[in-house]
Scaffold this motif. Sequence first.
Motif, PDB file in Angstrom:
ATOM      1  N   GLU A  25       0.946  -1.094   0.085  1.00 36.19           N
ATOM      2  CA  GLU A  25      -0.014  -0.017   0.013  1.00 36.19           C
ATOM      3  C   GLU A  25       0.953   1.280   0.255  1.00 36.19           C
ATOM      4  O   GLU A  25       1.770   1.313   0.820  1.00 36.19           O
ATOM      5  CB  GLU A  25      -0.892   0.122   1.301  1.00 36.19           C
ATOM      6  CG  GLU A  25      -2.138  -1.112   1.155  1.00 36.19           C
ATOM      7  CD  GLU A  25      -3.087  -0.827   2.169  1.00 36.19           C
ATOM      8  OE1 GLU A  25      -3.037   0.087   2.655  1.00 36.19           O
ATOM      9  OE2 GLU A  25      -3.982  -1.719   2.181  1.00 36.19           O
ATOM     10  N   VAL A  26       0.535   1.956  -1.050  1.00 35.99           N
ATOM     11  CA  VAL A  26       1.411   3.356  -1.164  1.00 35.99           C
ATOM     12  C   VAL A  26       0.528   4.602  -0.704  1.00 35.99           C
ATOM     13  O   VAL A  26      -0.620   4.644  -1.354  1.00 35.99           O
ATOM     14  CB  VAL A  26       2.276   3.341  -2.603  1.00 35.99           C
ATOM     15  CG1 VAL A  26       2.760   4.516  -2.917  1.00 35.99           C
ATOM     16  CG2 VAL A  26       2.917   2.057  -2.662  1.00 35.99           C
ATOM     17  N   PRO A  27       0.874   5.656  -0.294  1.00 35.61           N
ATOM     18  CA  PRO A  27       0.161   6.887  -0.254  1.00 35.61           C
ATOM     19  C   PRO A  27      -0.173   7.183  -1.503  1.00 35.61           C
ATOM     20  O   PRO A  27       0.676   7.440  -2.514  1.00 35.61           O
ATOM     21  CB  PRO A  27       1.060   7.745   0.518  1.00 35.61           C
ATOM     22  CG  PRO A  27       1.925   6.912   1.335  1.00 35.61           C
ATOM     23  CD  PRO A  27       2.155   5.643   0.409  1.00 35.61           C
ATOM     24  N   ALA A  28      -1.298   7.959  -2.013  1.00 37.63           N
ATOM     25  CA  ALA A  28      -1.485   8.157  -3.234  1.00 37.63           C
ATOM     26  C   ALA A  28      -0.696   9.259  -3.950  1.00 37.63           C
ATOM     27  O   ALA A  28      -0.487   9.483  -5.322  1.00 37.63           O
ATOM     28  CB  ALA A  28      -3.044   8.587  -3.427  1.00 37.63           C
ATOM     29  N   ASP A  29      -0.309  10.151  -2.971  1.00 38.81           N
ATOM     30  CA  ASP A  29       0.668  11.316  -3.522  1.00 38.81           C
ATOM     31  C   ASP A  29       1.956  10.794  -3.704  1.00 38.81           C
ATOM     32  O   ASP A  29       2.790  11.701  -4.345  1.00 38.81           O
ATOM     33  CB  ASP A  29       0.501  12.559  -2.593  1.00 38.81           C
ATOM     34  CG  ASP A  29       1.125  12.244  -1.105  1.00 38.81           C
ATOM     35  OD1 ASP A  29       1.101  10.970  -0.749  1.00 38.81           O
ATOM     36  OD2 ASP A  29       1.285  13.006  -0.631  1.00 38.81           O
ATOM     37  N   GLU A  30       2.494   9.719  -3.611  1.00 35.46           N
ATOM     38  CA  GLU A  30       3.613   9.187  -3.746  1.00 35.46           C
ATOM     39  C   GLU A  30       3.991   8.075  -4.832  1.00 35.46           C
ATOM     40  O   GLU A  30       4.934   7.407  -5.114  1.00 35.46           O
ATOM     41  CB  GLU A  30       4.390   8.602  -2.595  1.00 35.46           C
ATOM     42  CG  GLU A  30       4.560   9.561  -1.417  1.00 35.46           C
ATOM     43  CD  GLU A  30       5.204   9.142  -0.191  1.00 35.46           C
ATOM     44  OE1 GLU A  30       5.846   7.823  -0.257  1.00 35.46           O
ATOM     45  OE2 GLU A  30       5.327   9.652   0.808  1.00 35.46           O
ATOM     46  N   VAL A  31       2.786   7.981  -5.716  1.00 33.31           N
ATOM     47  CA  VAL A  31       2.677   6.809  -6.645  1.00 33.31           C
ATOM     48  C   VAL A  31       3.786   7.294  -7.734  1.00 33.31           C
ATOM     49  O   VAL A  31       4.337   6.125  -8.291  1.00 33.31           O
ATOM     50  CB  VAL A  31       1.304   6.805  -7.394  1.00 33.31           C
ATOM     51  CG1 VAL A  31       1.242   5.958  -8.566  1.00 33.31           C
ATOM     52  CG2 VAL A  31       0.198   6.165  -6.243  1.00 33.31           C
ATOM     53  N   HIS A  32       4.035   8.372  -7.871  1.00 33.70           N
ATOM     54  CA  HIS A  32       5.214   8.578  -8.906  1.00 33.70           C
ATOM     55  C   HIS A  32       6.367   8.454  -8.671  1.00 33.70           C
ATOM     56  O   HIS A  32       7.170   8.006  -9.594  1.00 33.70           O
ATOM     57  CB  HIS A  32       4.984  10.177  -9.186  1.00 33.70           C
ATOM     58  CG  HIS A  32       5.397  11.043  -8.068  1.00 33.70           C
ATOM     59  ND1 HIS A  32       4.861  11.340  -7.059  1.00 33.70           N
ATOM     60  CD2 HIS A  32       6.565  11.593  -7.905  1.00 33.70           C
ATOM     61  CE1 HIS A  32       5.541  11.976  -6.120  1.00 33.70           C
ATOM     62  NE2 HIS A  32       6.261  12.337  -6.464  1.00 33.70           N
ATOM     63  N   ARG A  33       6.720   8.299  -7.204  1.00 34.87           N
ATOM     64  CA  ARG A  33       8.184   7.577  -6.834  1.00 34.87           C
ATOM     65  C   ARG A  33       8.224   6.290  -7.144  1.00 34.87           C
ATOM     66  O   ARG A  33       9.423   5.445  -7.031  1.00 34.87           O
ATOM     67  CB  ARG A  33       8.151   8.005  -5.456  1.00 34.87           C
ATOM     68  CG  ARG A  33       8.213   9.590  -4.974  1.00 34.87           C
ATOM     69  CD  ARG A  33       8.544   9.860  -3.647  1.00 34.87           C
ATOM     70  NE  ARG A  33       8.612  11.156  -3.400  1.00 34.87           N
ATOM     71  CZ  ARG A  33       8.341  11.706  -1.943  1.00 34.87           C
ATOM     72  NH1 ARG A  33       8.644  10.663  -0.973  1.00 34.87           N
ATOM     73  NH2 ARG A  33       8.307  12.792  -1.900  1.00 34.87           N
ATOM     74  N   TRP A  34       7.270   5.444  -7.286  1.00 33.61           N
ATOM     75  CA  TRP A  34       7.097   4.048  -7.345  1.00 33.61           C
ATOM     76  C   TRP A  34       7.193   3.602  -8.851  1.00 33.61           C
ATOM     77  O   TRP A  34       7.081   2.533  -9.153  1.00 33.61           O
ATOM     78  CB  TRP A  34       6.151   3.618  -6.544  1.00 33.61           C
ATOM     79  CG  TRP A  34       6.094   3.498  -5.325  1.00 33.61           C
ATOM     80  CD1 TRP A  34       5.799   4.686  -4.452  1.00 33.61           C
ATOM     81  CD2 TRP A  34       6.543   2.335  -4.269  1.00 33.61           C
ATOM     82  NE1 TRP A  34       6.204   4.397  -2.928  1.00 33.61           N
ATOM     83  CE2 TRP A  34       6.636   2.681  -2.814  1.00 33.61           C
ATOM     84  CE3 TRP A  34       6.808   1.104  -4.433  1.00 33.61           C
ATOM     85  CZ2 TRP A  34       6.732   2.244  -1.885  1.00 33.61           C
ATOM     86  CZ3 TRP A  34       7.156   0.297  -3.366  1.00 33.61           C
ATOM     87  CH2 TRP A  34       7.077   0.736  -2.163  1.00 33.61           C
TER      88      TRP A  34
END
Length: 71
Positions: A25-34
């Motif tokens: 589970e990833v914070p929605a505002d950090e998806v670009h980092r993944w």
Amino acid sequence: MSDRSTVKMKLTFPRGKQMPGEIVEVPADEVHRWKGFAELVKDTPKADETAKTAGDKNPTTGSVPQKAAGK
């Protein structure tokens, strides 16, 4: 009932002790980092149910004979 501030992603690259294929589970505002390390997983529990029932409706052995290839 997942919180909308997090999204589920499937790892495509090892990260620490986590291996590819694991769901995180990833914070929605950090998806670009993944990007490049994980891909989004769609929350569709109905698709899982459909796959289970499809297997029940289409048995591998049945009373209908199958034609041999080339005949």
